[in-house]
Design a protein around this motif. Structure first.
Motif, PDB file in Angstrom:
ATOM      1  N   ALA A  96      29.293  31.488   3.328  1.00 36.22           N
ATOM      2  CA  ALA A  96      30.472  32.292   3.650  1.00 36.22           C
ATOM      3  C   ALA A  96      31.040  32.948   2.402  1.00 36.22           C
ATOM      4  N   LEU A  97      31.030  32.217   1.283  1.00 36.45           N
ATOM      5  CA  LEU A  97      31.555  32.761   0.036  1.00 36.45           C
ATOM      6  C   LEU A  97      30.701  33.926  -0.453  1.00 36.45           C
ATOM      7  N   PHE A  98      29.381  33.762  -0.443  1.00 40.53           N
ATOM      8  CA  PHE A  98      28.486  34.850  -0.826  1.00 40.53           C
ATOM      9  C   PHE A  98      28.726  36.078   0.045  1.00 40.53           C
ATOM     10  N   TYR A  99      28.895  35.852   1.347  1.00 39.27           N
ATOM     11  CA  TYR A  99      29.111  36.959   2.282  1.00 39.27           C
ATOM     12  C   TYR A  99      30.349  37.758   1.879  1.00 39.27           C
ATOM     13  N   GLN A 100      31.453  37.062   1.652  1.00 35.83           N
ATOM     14  CA  GLN A 100      32.698  37.760   1.335  1.00 35.83           C
ATOM     15  C   GLN A 100      32.650  38.391  -0.050  1.00 35.83           C
ATOM     16  N   GLN A 101      31.989  37.732  -0.996  1.00 38.93           N
ATOM     17  CA  GLN A 101      31.883  38.316  -2.326  1.00 38.93           C
ATOM     18  C   GLN A 101      31.003  39.565  -2.331  1.00 38.93           C
ATOM     19  N   MET A 102      29.924  39.533  -1.569  1.00 34.93           N
ATOM     20  CA  MET A 102      29.050  40.701  -1.499  1.00 34.93           C
ATOM     21  C   MET A 102      29.727  41.844  -0.748  1.00 34.93           C
ATOM     22  N   ALA A 128      23.944  41.391  -9.012  1.00 36.52           N
ATOM     23  CA  ALA A 128      24.156  40.963 -10.397  1.00 36.52           C
ATOM     24  C   ALA A 128      25.585  40.491 -10.614  1.00 36.52           C
ATOM     25  N   SER A 129      26.527  41.026  -9.837  1.00 38.05           N
ATOM     26  CA  SER A 129      27.929  40.636  -9.975  1.00 38.05           C
ATOM     27  C   SER A 129      28.142  39.154  -9.710  1.00 38.05           C
ATOM     28  N   LEU A 130      27.226  38.538  -8.971  1.00 40.16           N
ATOM     29  CA  LEU A 130      27.346  37.110  -8.692  1.00 40.16           C
ATOM     30  C   LEU A 130      27.236  36.274  -9.957  1.00 40.16           C
ATOM     31  N   ALA A 131      26.703  36.846 -11.013  1.00 42.64           N
ATOM     32  CA  ALA A 131      26.622  36.133 -12.288  1.00 42.64           C
ATOM     33  C   ALA A 131      27.951  36.157 -13.024  1.00 42.64           C
ATOM     34  N   LEU A 164      11.554  43.377 -10.476  1.00 40.06           N
ATOM     35  CA  LEU A 164      12.469  42.812  -9.486  1.00 40.06           C
ATOM     36  C   LEU A 164      12.295  41.306  -9.375  1.00 40.06           C
ATOM     37  N   THR A 165      11.065  40.832  -9.483  1.00 38.89           N
ATOM     38  CA  THR A 165      10.819  39.390  -9.450  1.00 38.89           C
ATOM     39  C   THR A 165      11.495  38.709 -10.634  1.00 38.89           C
ATOM     40  N   GLN A 166      11.381  39.335 -11.812  1.00 39.18           N
ATOM     41  CA  GLN A 166      12.032  38.804 -13.004  1.00 39.18           C
ATOM     42  C   GLN A 166      13.544  38.827 -12.840  1.00 39.18           C
ATOM     43  N   PHE A 167      14.067  39.903 -12.256  1.00 42.16           N
ATOM     44  CA  PHE A 167      15.511  39.997 -12.020  1.00 42.16           C
ATOM     45  C   PHE A 167      15.983  38.865 -11.112  1.00 42.16           C
ATOM     46  N   ASN A 168      15.260  38.622 -10.024  1.00 48.97           N
ATOM     47  CA  ASN A 168      15.637  37.558  -9.094  1.00 48.97           C
ATOM     48  C   ASN A 168      15.615  36.194  -9.773  1.00 48.97           C
ATOM     49  N   ARG A 169      14.616  35.977 -10.612  1.00 50.96           N
ATOM     50  CA  ARG A 169      14.500  34.687 -11.295  1.00 50.96           C
ATOM     51  C   ARG A 169      15.664  34.482 -12.264  1.00 50.96           C
ATOM     52  N   VAL A 170      15.926  35.507 -13.078  1.00 53.50           N
ATOM     53  CA  VAL A 170      17.001  35.400 -14.063  1.00 53.50           C
ATOM     54  C   VAL A 170      18.357  35.274 -13.378  1.00 53.50           C
ATOM     55  N   LEU A 171      18.592  36.110 -12.377  1.00 51.33           N
ATOM     56  CA  LEU A 171      19.883  36.078 -11.694  1.00 51.33           C
ATOM     57  C   LEU A 171      20.075  34.757 -10.961  1.00 51.33           C
ATOM     58  N   TYR A 206      35.912  31.750  -8.767  1.00 49.59           N
ATOM     59  CA  TYR A 206      34.580  32.361  -8.822  1.00 49.59           C
ATOM     60  C   TYR A 206      34.624  33.806  -8.327  1.00 49.59           C
ATOM     61  N   THR A 207      35.385  34.055  -7.260  1.00 58.12           N
ATOM     62  CA  THR A 207      35.481  35.406  -6.710  1.00 58.12           C
ATOM     63  C   THR A 207      36.128  36.364  -7.704  1.00 58.12           C
ATOM     64  N   ALA A 208      37.088  35.878  -8.473  1.00 57.50           N
ATOM     65  CA  ALA A 208      37.718  36.724  -9.490  1.00 57.50           C
ATOM     66  C   ALA A 208      36.692  37.166 -10.532  1.00 57.50           C
ATOM     67  N   ALA A 209      35.767  36.275 -10.886  1.00 59.27           N
ATOM     68  CA  ALA A 209      34.727  36.617 -11.861  1.00 59.27           C
ATOM     69  C   ALA A 209      33.755  37.650 -11.281  1.00 59.27           C
TER      70      ALA A 209
END
Length: 224
Positions: A96-102, A128-131, A164-171, A206-209
Motif C-alpha cells: 500500500a505504501l509503494f502504491y501511494q508513493q508511486m 528511483a525516487s524510492l531510494a 535496466l537489469t543493473q538499475f533494478n539490482r542497484v535500486l 519515508y514518504t517525505a524522502a
C-alpha cells in the motif's frame, strides 16, 4: 512461538521482490485502482492539486502534504492487526505504501509538465525516487548518470536490457537499505496496536524522502 517481524520480513524480501512490488505499484498507480475506493489514477490525483493561481512547487507541496496524511492513516490501519502478508510475499502495508508513493511521484511528474507517465523516462525516475535521498546516486551506480541520462531523459531513448537489469539490482538494494534505515523493517511495526503508531510515523518519514527525490527530478531547475 512469538513472531519476529524484523527477521521474518528480511527473509521474505529481496532486491528482485522489492522491484517487482515497486513496478507493480507504479503501473497500477498510474492507472488507478478500480478495486480500492478513492484511489484514482495519478493523472486524476495531479489534476486535483493543479491550481493556476499557485506555482508548480506550491501545487506539488500541497499534494505531498495530503499524501503523507494518507500514508499515516493507512500505515496505522494496516498495522493494527500485526503483520499481514500478501501472496506475493510483500507485507500488505508495504504494498500500500509503494502504491501511494508511486502515485505521488507520478502526480508530481505530471504537475511539473510531464505527460507521458507510461514512458520509460518518467517511470525510471519515479522508481528511483524510492531510494529517497540516494536516488541520484542510484542512477549513477546503475550507469544512468551524466553520460546516459541525456539519452534516457532528454532524447527518450530506451536503455538496453543490461542497463535496466543493473538499475533494478542497484535500486532494489538501495530501497531495502532505505527501508531498514527508515524503520520499515523494525520489529515493533509488527506488534498489534504499537505497530499502528510506529507504522504511521515511519510511513510519513519515508514518504517525505521519496517526495524530495521526486521533486529533485521533476521540478523545473529554477524552482528546485
Amino acid at each position: 512461538m512469538m513472531f519476529d517481524g524484523k527477521s521474518e520480513v528480511k527473509k521474505m524480501l529481496s532486491e528482485a521482490l522489492v522491484m517487482q512490488a515497486a513496478g507493480w505499484a507504479y503501473d497500477r498507480a498510474v492507472e488507478g485502482s478500480s478495486s480500492v475506493p478513492g484511489l484514482g489514477s495519478a493523472y486524476r490525483e495531479a489534476e486535483e492539486y493543479q491550481d493556476a493561481n499557485r506555482t508548480c512547487e506550491q501545487c506539488v507541496d500541497s499534494l505531498v502534504r495530503w499524501t503523507k496524511a494518507r500514508v499515516a492513516a493507512s500505515g496505522f490501519v494496516l498495522n493494527l492487526g500485526g503483520a499481514v502478508t500478501l501472496p506475493a510475499a510483500i507485507p500488505a502495508d508495504l504494498a500500500a505504501l509503494f502504491y501511494q508513493q508511486m502515485r505521488m511521484a507520478a502526480a508530481i511528474a505530471w504537475l511539473c509538465g510531464e505527460r507521458e507517465l507510461h514512458g520509460l523516462r518518467v517511470r525510471t525516475l519515479c522508481l528511483a525516487s524510492l531510494a529517497g535521498d540516494g536516488a541520484s546516486l542510484c542512477l549513477d551506480e546503475a550507469g544512468l548518470g551524466k553520460s546516459m541520462d541525456r539519452q534516457l531523459y532528454e532524447a527518450g531513448r530506451a536503455c538496453s536490457g543490461q542497463v535496466l537489469t543493473q538499475f533494478n539490482r542497484v535500486l532494489g538494494a538501495k530501497v531495502l537499505t532505505r527501508m531498514a534505515q527508515s524503520g520499515l523493517l523494525t520489529a515493533g511495526r509488527f506488534v498489534p496496536l504499537l505497530g499502528g503508531f510506529l507504522g504511521a510515523g515511519i510511513n510519513v518519514h519515508y514518504t517525505a524522502a521519496v517526495a524530495r527525490a521526486a521533486k529533485g527530478f521533476f521540478l523545473p531547475r529554477e524552482a528546485a
